[in-house]
Design an enzyme around this catalytic site. Structure first.
Site, PDB file in Angstrom:
ATOM      1  CG  ASP A   9      -1.742  12.090   2.094  1.00  0.00           C
ATOM      2  OD1 ASP A   9      -2.914  12.351   2.407  1.00  0.00           O
ATOM      3  OD2 ASP A   9      -1.445  11.282   1.194  1.00  0.00           O
ATOM      4  CG  ASP A  11      -5.555   6.923   2.501  1.00  0.00           C
ATOM      5  OD1 ASP A  11      -5.436   6.339   3.595  1.00  0.00           O
ATOM      6  OD2 ASP A  11      -6.641   7.332   2.060  1.00  0.00           O
TER       7      ASP A  11
END
Length: 180
Positions: A9, A11
């Site tokens: 991922d 953020d």
């Protein structure tokens, strides 16, 4: 034989997360040690990909051109640390109208697995939210959770008795565990 794949991922794993969204390159702030961790994965022969929900686009907070400048800043930061991402996918879908690529749906992960001819069961997906964990499980990957970003909140908000997910302080901790 193909190189093993790690899906990340963005953020909360590579950069500081914000409940107000990362809307400008100035708001993209690297998590200490993340670039060095990616460099270690690169040097160890792993393919590294990013799968990120970016609903700020569908919400009108920024457009794809701004997202491209944010990703250019991220790429420059990684290159400065002798690191690179092999592929980056993003999903602009609004959570009220999600398509097959918006995590927790497995679309982005399955695309990356196919692109790199990886084996899903051997592929780690590292994230900081339950949606990342669910995406990994939905794609047949091995989920890992980091405490950075929303990770600590995620650990507190969910019942983990039915899911066996390794937890690490940050991406550097995950990589150290994987490689050492």
């Amino acid at each position: 034989m193909t190189s093993p794949l790690i899906i990340l991922d963005r953020d909360g794993v590579l950069n500081e997360d914000s409940d107000d969204y990362i809307k400008h390159p100035d708001e993209w702030l690297p998590i200490p040690g993340a670039a060095e961790a990616i460099s270690r994965l690169n040097q160890a022969g792993y393919r590294v990909a990013v799968a990120t929900n970016q609903s700020g686009i569908s919400r009108g907070y920024f457009d794809e051109a701004v997202l491209a400048t944010i990703h250019a800043k991220m790429t420059d930061h990684l290159l400065h640390h002798n690191a690179h991402i092999d592929q980056l996918l993003f999903c602009p879908d609004h959570p009220d109208n999600p398509g097959p690529n918006r995590k927790p749906a497995p679309g982005m992960a399955l695309t990356l697995i196919a692109q790199f001819e990886a084996i899903a069961a051997d592929t780690w997906f590292v994230g900081d939210t339950m949606s990342d964990v669910q995406c990994a499980l939905n794609a047949g990957c091995k989920p890992a959770l980091v405490r950075t970003g929303k990770g600590t909140r995620t650990l507190q908000q969910h019942n983990w008795s039915d899911v066996n997910v390794p937890v690490f302080d940050d991406l550097a901790g995950f990589v150290a565990n994987l490689l050492d």
